[in-house]
Design a protein around this motif. Structure first.
Motif, PDB file in Angstrom:
ATOM      1  N   LEU A  36       0.844  -1.186   0.000  1.00 39.39           N
ATOM      2  CA  LEU A  36       0.000   0.000   0.000  1.00 39.39           C
ATOM      3  C   LEU A  36       0.883   1.241   0.000  1.00 39.39           C
ATOM      4  N   SER A  37       0.608   2.150  -0.927  1.00 36.68           N
ATOM      5  CA  SER A  37       1.360   3.396  -0.994  1.00 36.68           C
ATOM      6  C   SER A  37       0.581   4.412  -1.814  1.00 36.68           C
ATOM      7  N   THR A  38       1.048   5.644  -1.773  1.00 37.31           N
ATOM      8  CA  THR A  38       0.405   6.712  -2.543  1.00 37.31           C
ATOM      9  C   THR A  38       0.734   6.606  -4.028  1.00 37.31           C
ATOM     10  N   LEU A  45      -6.565   2.212  -2.873  1.00 45.14           N
ATOM     11  CA  LEU A  45      -6.409   2.538  -1.456  1.00 45.14           C
ATOM     12  C   LEU A  45      -7.761   2.616  -0.767  1.00 45.14           C
ATOM     13  N   GLN A  50      -8.704  -0.065   5.966  1.00 44.15           N
ATOM     14  CA  GLN A  50      -7.623   0.487   6.788  1.00 44.15           C
ATOM     15  C   GLN A  50      -6.870   1.584   6.032  1.00 44.15           C
ATOM     16  N   ALA A  51      -6.587   1.332   4.757  1.00 39.98           N
ATOM     17  CA  ALA A  51      -5.888   2.336   3.949  1.00 39.98           C
ATOM     18  C   ALA A  51      -6.765   3.567   3.759  1.00 39.98           C
ATOM     19  N   VAL A  54      -6.536   5.765   6.712  1.00 35.80           N
ATOM     20  CA  VAL A  54      -5.275   6.512   6.720  1.00 35.80           C
ATOM     21  C   VAL A  54      -5.361   7.708   5.779  1.00 35.80           C
ATOM     22  N   ASP A  96       2.129   7.584   3.363  1.00 31.42           N
ATOM     23  CA  ASP A  96       2.956   6.395   3.081  1.00 31.42           C
ATOM     24  C   ASP A  96       3.503   5.793   4.378  1.00 31.42           C
ATOM     25  N   ASP A  98       2.206   5.941   7.372  1.00 29.99           N
ATOM     26  CA  ASP A  98       1.115   5.252   8.076  1.00 29.99           C
ATOM     27  C   ASP A  98       0.707   3.965   7.370  1.00 29.99           C
ATOM     28  N   LEU A  99       0.717   3.983   6.046  1.00 31.95           N
ATOM     29  CA  LEU A  99       0.338   2.780   5.284  1.00 31.95           C
ATOM     30  C   LEU A  99       1.325   1.642   5.534  1.00 31.95           C
ATOM     31  N   LYS A 100       2.584   1.965   5.746  1.00 36.54           N
ATOM     32  CA  LYS A 100       3.598   0.921   5.999  1.00 36.54           C
ATOM     33  C   LYS A 100       3.336   0.194   7.305  1.00 36.54           C
ATOM     34  N   LEU A 102       0.435  -0.799   8.317  1.00 39.23           N
ATOM     35  CA  LEU A 102      -0.728  -1.701   8.186  1.00 39.23           C
ATOM     36  C   LEU A 102      -0.294  -3.127   7.895  1.00 39.23           C
TER      37      LEU A 102
END
Length: 102
Positions: A36-38, A45, A50-51, A54, A96, A98-100, A102
């Motif tokens: 998951l990333s921008t 997303l 969860q994403a 965020v 990014d 915060d996504l890391k 998850l």
């Protein structure tokens, strides 16, 4: 005699070719899902609860933006240069980070 040379050459290619085709046809076992990333399309997303939480934590109301339907197929990183400064690199970096987790 020429026929046997041609068929011999073809048959020597058949085994590696068949093996290669079998690899292509086989489903990829245990492919790791994209992180998951921008860099992912926004709709990807937002499809992950969860994403989505965020993204909305850092960009409240993004899913209600009038242009959401037009921009959801591209990534936030792609949208950023067209946002007239509303989307900042620091915000995307925070998303990014915060996504890391998850």
């Amino acid at each position: 005699m020429k026929k046997s040379l041609i068929f011999g050459a073809l048959s020597s290619l058949a085994t590696p070719l068949a093996a290669g085709m079998a690899l292509l046809a086989a489903p990829a076992a245990a492919e790791k899902p994209a992180a998951l990333s921008t860099e992912l399309p926004l709709e990807s997303l937002m499809a992950n609860e969860q994403a989505k939480a965020v993204v909305l934590k850092h960009m409240p109301g993004l899913d209600k933006h009038p242009s959401y339907d037009q921009m959801k197929a591209v990534s936030l990183r792609t949208i950023m240069p067209y946002s007239q400064g509303r989307i900042k690199a620091e915000t995307l970096d925070a998303i990014d980070a915060d996504l890391k987790t998850l």
